[in-house]
Enzyme design. Structure first.
Site, PDB file in Angstrom:
ATOM      1  N   LYS A  71      -8.002   5.964 -19.826  1.00 58.10           N
ATOM      2  CA  LYS A  71      -8.270   6.452 -21.167  1.00 58.10           C
ATOM      3  C   LYS A  71      -7.018   6.342 -22.052  1.00 58.10           C
ATOM      4  O   LYS A  71      -6.557   5.250 -22.330  1.00 58.10           O
ATOM      5  CB  LYS A  71      -8.796   7.878 -21.096  1.00 58.10           C
ATOM      6  CG  LYS A  71      -9.905   8.128 -20.057  1.00 58.10           C
ATOM      7  CD  LYS A  71     -11.095   7.210 -20.161  1.00 58.10           C
ATOM      8  CE  LYS A  71     -12.301   7.663 -19.353  1.00 58.10           C
ATOM      9  NZ  LYS A  71     -12.170   7.628 -17.899  1.00 58.10           N
ATOM     10  N   ARG A 104       0.844  -1.196   0.000  1.00 52.28           N
ATOM     11  CA  ARG A 104       0.000   0.000   0.000  1.00 52.28           C
ATOM     12  C   ARG A 104       0.872   1.237   0.000  1.00 52.28           C
ATOM     13  O   ARG A 104       0.577   2.228  -0.675  1.00 52.28           O
ATOM     14  CB  ARG A 104      -0.949   0.010   1.207  1.00 52.28           C
ATOM     15  CG  ARG A 104      -1.706   1.341   1.352  1.00 52.28           C
ATOM     16  CD  ARG A 104      -2.801   1.311   2.385  1.00 52.28           C
ATOM     17  NE  ARG A 104      -2.442   0.637   3.604  1.00 52.28           N
ATOM     18  CZ  ARG A 104      -1.667   1.162   4.573  1.00 52.28           C
ATOM     19  NH1 ARG A 104      -1.157   2.381   4.428  1.00 52.28           N
ATOM     20  NH2 ARG A 104      -1.420   0.474   5.660  1.00 52.28           N
ATOM     21  N   TYR A 143     -16.682  16.943 -15.989  1.00 50.24           N
ATOM     22  CA  TYR A 143     -16.956  15.512 -16.013  1.00 50.24           C
ATOM     23  C   TYR A 143     -17.997  15.167 -14.949  1.00 50.24           C
ATOM     24  O   TYR A 143     -17.909  15.626 -13.805  1.00 50.24           O
ATOM     25  CB  TYR A 143     -15.650  14.749 -15.781  1.00 50.24           C
ATOM     26  CG  TYR A 143     -15.792  13.301 -15.401  1.00 50.24           C
ATOM     27  CD1 TYR A 143     -16.537  12.417 -16.186  1.00 50.24           C
ATOM     28  CD2 TYR A 143     -15.172  12.806 -14.263  1.00 50.24           C
ATOM     29  CE1 TYR A 143     -16.669  11.086 -15.831  1.00 50.24           C
ATOM     30  CE2 TYR A 143     -15.295  11.468 -13.905  1.00 50.24           C
ATOM     31  CZ  TYR A 143     -16.041  10.618 -14.695  1.00 50.24           C
ATOM     32  OH  TYR A 143     -16.166   9.300 -14.333  1.00 50.24           O
ATOM     33  N   ASP A 159      -7.059  18.616 -15.245  1.00 48.96           N
ATOM     34  CA  ASP A 159      -7.373  17.264 -15.684  1.00 48.96           C
ATOM     35  C   ASP A 159      -6.917  17.159 -17.138  1.00 48.96           C
ATOM     36  O   ASP A 159      -7.522  17.739 -18.036  1.00 48.96           O
ATOM     37  CB  ASP A 159      -8.873  16.999 -15.555  1.00 48.96           C
ATOM     38  CG  ASP A 159      -9.241  15.553 -15.862  1.00 48.96           C
ATOM     39  OD1 ASP A 159      -8.523  14.916 -16.658  1.00 48.96           O
ATOM     40  OD2 ASP A 159     -10.252  15.072 -15.321  1.00 48.96           O
TER      41      ASP A 159
END
Length: 388
Positions: free
Chosen positions: A194, A45, A97, A169
């Site tokens: 993406k 982690r 978004y 972004d």
């Protein structure tokens, strides 16, 4: 060094074995020599060698100090917002978004963080929206799905004067086309699902910071909150990035051809693509982007969801699906899919009409994609008795 060479040689061979492909360290924990004495890793982690290779790679590509990999793009956005405190305010792009809008509205508003939305295509609108409580400017450029362009350099200057952070972004452009940190941004986020991963086979998010100080804060949040990217998904994302400039160049060439075609169709009302000279932000896009990207949106002369629904169900090569940025072409109807969580009045005000269709243009031959759209447009017009 050119971009493609830089990418390939930013991924070093494995120091232990010489493996040319980054090894997948599929482990949760690491043997320690003594309590607190280890080889730089104690628990995955906190850190993992495969994830670390991806994080270093994206930091180098974006020209930032540090990179961080998360379990999704929304997890990456969430980490950035956790830099703020109750009572702080955000100025965000109004054509946002849907997932980010949902996160801001339904999670962080009740925790005392307020978001004001502005048309960020004009930096003066950002300046007018800033208050003494504003701590972050949130930009998507190009936006999703109307492909609006914001002047990152101008907004960064405005933010600096107000002692605000700027987060961009960069999902739609990718670092192959646009580097926000070079233009003054403090943070960059990606839905690596993406264009970075590029093959519709992974969910991933990335954050890049301009400074080590910001990097230390995001690292603490990443470890404390735990929304880390696993080693196999990190490897898939690295593998995708290896061909990023090649793919983005072809996505953009195909998209330009499709946008030009759509402008000739009487059935189509507006075409949204920054590569068109008629796009209101075309000049800014040319200044700050190497490529205009792989997303084209358009709406119909008959602004009805039923008509648009018929069209998106009539294509052969464009598959009806959420998401974008993969090698195969996709299309969606945002009002019923990606932006359904945004109230209709707010959605329409930002330019997302009931008939707006978003294309994620893939790497198929452009002529085949144009023929596919042409056939779907003619079929839809015929079914609704619309002359074209």
């Amino acid at each position: 060094m050119k971009e493609q060479t830089k990418i390939l040689h930013s991924i070093p061979a494995d120091a232990l074995t010489g493996a040319i492909s980054t090894p997948i360290y599929q482990t949760s924990t690491y043997v320690q020599e003594a309590p607190g004495i280890n080889k730089g890793y104690d628990y995955s982690r906190t850190n993992n060698p495969t994830r670390a290779a991806l994080e270093q790679l994206i930091a180098e590509l974006e020209g930032g100090s540090n990179g961080f990999a998360f379990a999704s793009g929304l997890a990456a956005i969430d980490a950035v917002i956790k830099l703020l405190s109750a009572g702080d305010e955000i100025v965000a792009v109004n054509d946002i978004y849907g997932g980010a809008f949902r996160l801001f509205t339904h999670i962080y508003r009740k925790l005392g963080i307020t978001v004001h939305y502005a048309d960020t295509t004009d930096a003066t609108n950002v300046a007018a929206a800033i208050t003494p409580k504003t701590k972050l400017i949130w930009i998507e450029t190009p936006t999703n799905p109307t492909l609006k362009i914001s002047d990152i350099r101008a907004i960064a200057k405005t933010a600096k004067a107000a002692s605000c952070l700027v987060c961009v972004d960069n999902t739609f452009a990718s670092p192959a086309a646009q580097k926000p940190i070079e233009l003054g941004a403090d943070l960059v986020v990606h839905s690596a699902t993406k264009y970075l991963a590029g093959h519709s086979d992974v969910i991933a998010g990335l954050v890049v910071t301009r400074t080590k100080e910001l990097g230390e804060k995001i690292k603490f949040i990443q470890n404390a909150s735990g929304a880390i990217l696993g080693p196999f998904d990190s490897w898939l994302t690295i593998r995708g990035i290896e061909t990023l400039p090649l793919r983005v160049a072809q996505h953009s060439r195909n998209s330009q051809a499709i946008a030009d075609f759509l402008t000739t169709q009487g059935f189509v009302n507006n075409v949204y693509y920054p590569g068109l000279a008629t796009h209101p932000n075309h000049a800014i896009a040319r200044q700050q982007q190497k490529y205009f990207g792989g997303v084209v949106s358009f709406d119909l002369r008959i602004d009805e969801t039923a008509v648009a629904t018929q069209l998106v169900q009539s294509t052969r090569y464009f598959k009806l699906a959420e998401s974008l940025g993969g090698v195969k072409s996709l299309l969606c109807l945002p009002c019923e899919m990606t932006h359904k969580s945004i109230p209709a009045a707010i959605r329409r005000q930002s330019g997302v009409s009931d008939s707006l269709i978003r294309l994620s243009v893939g790497l198929e031959d452009a002529d085949d994609l144009i023929e596919d759209l042409s056939t779907a447009i003619k079929k839809t017009a015929r079914n609704f008795a619309i002359l074209v």
